[in-house]
Design a protein around this motif. Structure first.
Motif, PDB file in Angstrom:
ATOM      1  N   VAL A  76       0.880  -1.160   0.000  1.00 13.65           N
ATOM      2  CA  VAL A  76       0.000   0.000   0.000  1.00 13.65           C
ATOM      3  C   VAL A  76       0.922   1.215   0.000  1.00 13.65           C
ATOM      4  CG1 VAL A  76      -1.774   1.248   1.262  1.00 13.65           C
ATOM      5  CG2 VAL A  76      -1.792  -1.251   1.264  1.00 13.65           C
ATOM      6  N   ARG A  77       0.720   2.116  -0.953  1.00 15.67           N
ATOM      7  CA  ARG A  77       1.615   3.261  -1.115  1.00 15.67           C
ATOM      8  C   ARG A  77       0.857   4.571  -0.992  1.00 15.67           C
ATOM      9  NH1 ARG A  77       6.519   1.617  -4.328  1.00 15.67           N
ATOM     10  NH2 ARG A  77       6.285  -0.624  -4.503  1.00 15.67           N
ATOM     11  N   LYS A  78       1.583   5.596  -0.669  1.00 20.22           N
ATOM     12  CA  LYS A  78       1.020   6.935  -0.541  1.00 20.22           C
ATOM     13  C   LYS A  78       1.032   7.593  -1.924  1.00 20.22           C
ATOM     14  CE  LYS A  78      -0.028  10.292   2.477  1.00 20.22           C
ATOM     15  NZ  LYS A  78      -1.383  10.394   2.843  1.00 20.22           N
ATOM     16  N   PHE A  79      -0.122   8.169  -2.321  1.00 15.96           N
ATOM     17  CA  PHE A  79      -0.258   8.911  -3.572  1.00 15.96           C
ATOM     18  C   PHE A  79      -0.884  10.257  -3.234  1.00 15.96           C
ATOM     19  CE2 PHE A  79      -0.356   4.497  -5.044  1.00 15.96           C
ATOM     20  CZ  PHE A  79       0.545   4.535  -6.092  1.00 15.96           C
ATOM     21  N   GLY A  80      -0.083  11.249  -2.947  1.00 19.71           N
ATOM     22  CA  GLY A  80      -0.603  12.545  -2.530  1.00 19.71           C
ATOM     23  C   GLY A  80      -1.321  12.402  -1.200  1.00 19.71           C
ATOM     24  N   ASN A  81      -2.610  12.798  -1.167  1.00 17.79           N
ATOM     25  CA  ASN A  81      -3.403  12.670   0.055  1.00 17.79           C
ATOM     26  C   ASN A  81      -4.108  11.321   0.154  1.00 17.79           C
ATOM     27  OD1 ASN A  81      -2.742  15.237   0.937  1.00 17.79           O
ATOM     28  ND2 ASN A  81      -4.459  16.181  -0.131  1.00 17.79           N
ATOM     29  N   SER A  82      -3.892  10.459  -0.812  1.00 16.02           N
ATOM     30  CA  SER A  82      -4.558   9.157  -0.841  1.00 16.02           C
ATOM     31  C   SER A  82      -3.536   8.039  -0.711  1.00 16.02           C
ATOM     32  CB  SER A  82      -5.325   8.992  -2.158  1.00 16.02           C
ATOM     33  OG  SER A  82      -6.277   9.998  -2.312  1.00 16.02           O
ATOM     34  N   THR A  83      -4.052   6.829  -0.644  1.00 12.14           N
ATOM     35  CA  THR A  83      -3.197   5.648  -0.678  1.00 12.14           C
ATOM     36  C   THR A  83      -3.709   4.735  -1.780  1.00 12.14           C
ATOM     37  OG1 THR A  83      -4.555   4.572   0.999  1.00 12.14           O
ATOM     38  CG2 THR A  83      -2.584   5.708   1.764  1.00 12.14           C
TER      39      THR A  83
END
Length: 84
Positions: A5-12
């Motif tokens: 699970v990775r961080k994408f801006g304010n989302s994951t």
């Protein structure tokens, strides 16, 4: 196959490998449905056309004789004065 699970801006998010996408008929940009079943995340491809299958359903209704009007036809004031 494992993924993180990775961080994408304010989302994951999770990057799904191309072979897994191909296995259930999806590709980048397609819509998917996410549900939980017995503690597992289930990802299903959804048709991008919200009217997909409507023509076939209408033909089936007509074949079964169940395609009558639900609401009765009603006119508008001034309909009798219209010229076509």
């Amino acid at each position: 196959m494992r993924a993180a699970v990775r961080k994408f801006g304010n989302s994951t998010g999770i990057i799904i490998p191309k072979p897994l996408l191909a296995a259930f008929g999806a590709s980048a940009g397609d819509g998917v449905s996410l549900t939980m079943e017995a503690g597992r995340l289930v990802i299903e491809r959804v048709d991008s056309d919200p009217q997909a299958g409507w023509a076939e359903a209408a033909e089936q209704l007509a074949a079964e004789g169940d395609d009558g009007l639900v609401w009765p036809e009603f006119g508008n004031d001034g309909d009798k004065d219209l010229k076509w």
